[in-house]
Write a protein that holds these residues in place. Structure first.
Motif, short mmCIF file in Angstrom:
data_model
loop_
_atom_site.label_atom_id
_atom_site.label_comp_id
_atom_site.label_asym_id
_atom_site.label_seq_id
_atom_site.Cartn_x
_atom_site.Cartn_y
_atom_site.Cartn_z
N GLY A 7 55.36 25.52 -1.01
CA GLY A 7 54.97 25.78 -2.40
C GLY A 7 55.98 26.65 -3.12
N ILE A 8 56.52 27.65 -2.42
CA ILE A 8 57.53 28.53 -3.02
C ILE A 8 58.79 27.73 -3.35
CG2 ILE A 8 59.08 30.46 -2.53
CD1 ILE A 8 56.80 31.70 -0.90
N VAL A 9 59.19 26.85 -2.43
CA VAL A 9 60.39 26.03 -2.67
C VAL A 9 60.16 25.10 -3.86
CG1 VAL A 9 61.80 24.16 -1.72
CG2 VAL A 9 61.21 26.13 -0.29
N LEU A 10 59.00 24.47 -3.93
CA LEU A 10 58.70 23.57 -5.05
C LEU A 10 58.67 24.33 -6.37
CD1 LEU A 10 55.96 21.24 -3.51
CD2 LEU A 10 58.34 20.67 -4.03
N ASN A 11 58.08 25.53 -6.36
CA ASN A 11 58.09 26.36 -7.57
C ASN A 11 59.53 26.67 -8.01
OD1 ASN A 11 55.34 26.43 -7.64
ND2 ASN A 11 55.13 28.49 -6.78
N SER A 12 60.37 26.98 -7.03
CA SER A 12 61.77 27.32 -7.34
C SER A 12 62.50 26.13 -7.93
CB SER A 12 62.48 27.80 -6.07
OG SER A 12 61.86 28.95 -5.55
N VAL A 13 62.25 24.94 -7.36
CA VAL A 13 62.89 23.74 -7.90
C VAL A 13 62.43 23.49 -9.33
CG1 VAL A 13 63.02 21.22 -7.67
CG2 VAL A 13 63.21 22.67 -5.64
N TYR A 14 61.13 23.68 -9.56
CA TYR A 14 60.57 23.43 -10.90
C TYR A 14 61.18 24.34 -11.96
CZ TYR A 14 57.05 23.17 -14.62
OH TYR A 14 56.42 23.04 -15.83
N VAL A 15 61.25 25.65 -11.67
CA VAL A 15 61.73 26.60 -12.68
C VAL A 15 63.26 26.62 -12.77
CG1 VAL A 15 59.69 28.04 -12.40
CG2 VAL A 15 61.76 28.58 -11.10
N ILE A 164 52.98 35.91 -8.45
CA ILE A 164 51.60 35.75 -7.97
C ILE A 164 51.60 34.77 -6.78
CG2 ILE A 164 49.25 35.05 -8.59
CD1 ILE A 164 50.02 35.61 -11.52
N ARG A 165 51.11 35.25 -5.66
CA ARG A 165 51.13 34.43 -4.43
C ARG A 165 50.36 33.13 -4.63
NH1 ARG A 165 49.20 36.48 1.60
NH2 ARG A 165 50.32 34.87 2.79
N TYR A 166 50.93 32.06 -4.13
CA TYR A 166 50.38 30.69 -4.21
C TYR A 166 50.40 30.12 -5.64
CZ TYR A 166 48.59 31.77 0.43
OH TYR A 166 48.49 32.15 1.75
N ARG A 167 50.87 30.89 -6.62
CA ARG A 167 50.88 30.37 -8.00
C ARG A 167 52.27 30.43 -8.62
NH1 ARG A 167 46.50 33.13 -11.57
NH2 ARG A 167 47.55 31.77 -13.08
N THR A 168 52.83 31.61 -8.74
CA THR A 168 54.10 31.72 -9.46
C THR A 168 55.22 32.31 -8.60
OG1 THR A 168 53.57 33.93 -10.31
CG2 THR A 168 52.87 32.04 -11.65
N ARG A 169 54.97 32.48 -7.33
CA ARG A 169 56.02 33.04 -6.46
C ARG A 169 57.13 32.02 -6.25
NH1 ARG A 169 54.15 36.63 -1.58
NH2 ARG A 169 53.75 37.93 -3.41
N VAL A 170 58.36 32.46 -6.46
CA VAL A 170 59.53 31.63 -6.21
C VAL A 170 60.40 32.31 -5.15
CG1 VAL A 170 59.50 30.58 -8.51
CG2 VAL A 170 60.76 32.71 -8.14
#
Length: 214
Positions: A7-15, A164-170
């Motif tokens: 999830g952290i990796v996907l968030n990082s790719v998205y932002v 925010i863990r599981y939500r906005t953590r990159v």
């Protein structure tokens, strides 16, 4: 890979990817217009973009925080402490960088391209297509630089996303979080993932740019 790390990796790719794509979509036509127009306005805007490349991220994050906070003028959007807020911040951060790189790449195109296009009576659309093709390598490098800049940004991700863990953590905020807890091994492993993502995407995008040019 654990579900949380994925999830952290996907968030990082998205932002990172969305700001880079938006910068390319907006910045390429703008750079082409400024390059073909020339003159003092183009030079002044180029100097402005070069200056904005070094804008302190903490200042940009603070200004956006004040705008997006509940009491701010854009507070009604309700996007503070979301990934969308981070995307907005990263886009504003990397757009000047992309424009600066793109204009430099276009400046490197042989000026005889324009003369030949005018000689053969090619329209403006055909001329711009030739410019994009000739500068493809530089434009790809600009996109890769924008992606890498967004991927490695910490301040804006913290101020607008909130880690925010599981939500906005990159990845960057995760590295900072683990470092503060003294979990050095976890921080180093996350840093290695961050570095691998930056290098892999930069190499792929740059290779695609040179392949397009042929």
């Amino acid at each position: 890979m654990s579900a949380e790390l994925a999830g952290i990796v996907l968030n990082s790719v998205y932002v990172s990817a969305v700001p880079a794509l938006v910068s390319a979509a907006v910045g390429t036509p703008a750079a082409l217009w400024l390059h073909t127009r020339g003159g003092r306005l183009a030079e002044a805007l180029k100097a402005l973009f070069n200056g904005l490349v070094g804008i302190p991220t903490v200042l940009l994050g603070l200004l956006l925080y004040l705008l997006l906070a509940r009491s701010g003028p854009l507070g009604g959007l309700g996007i503070l402490y979301t990934l969308e807020a981070v995307v907005v911040g990263h886009t504003l951060l990397v757009l000047p960088l992309y424009l600066s790189y793109a204009m430099t790449a276009l400046d490197g195109v042989d000026p005889r391209v324009r003369e030949l296009a005018e000689m053969f009576g090619l329209g403006r659309a055909a001329l711009l297509k030739i410019y994009v093709r000739e500068a493809a390598g530089g434009l790809a490098a600009a996109a890769a630089a924008a992606y890498g800049r967004a991927l490695g940004e910490l301040g804006i991700a913290l101020m607008l996303g909130g880690d925010i863990r599981y939500r906005t953590r990159v990845l960057t905020t995760a590295v900072a979080h683990e470092t503060m807890l003294g979990n050095w091994d976890a921080a180093i492993q996350l840093g290695a993932v961050l570095l691998a993502m930056a290098v892999a995407v930069s190499a792929a995008v740059t290779a695609l740019g040179f392949r397009y040019r042929g």
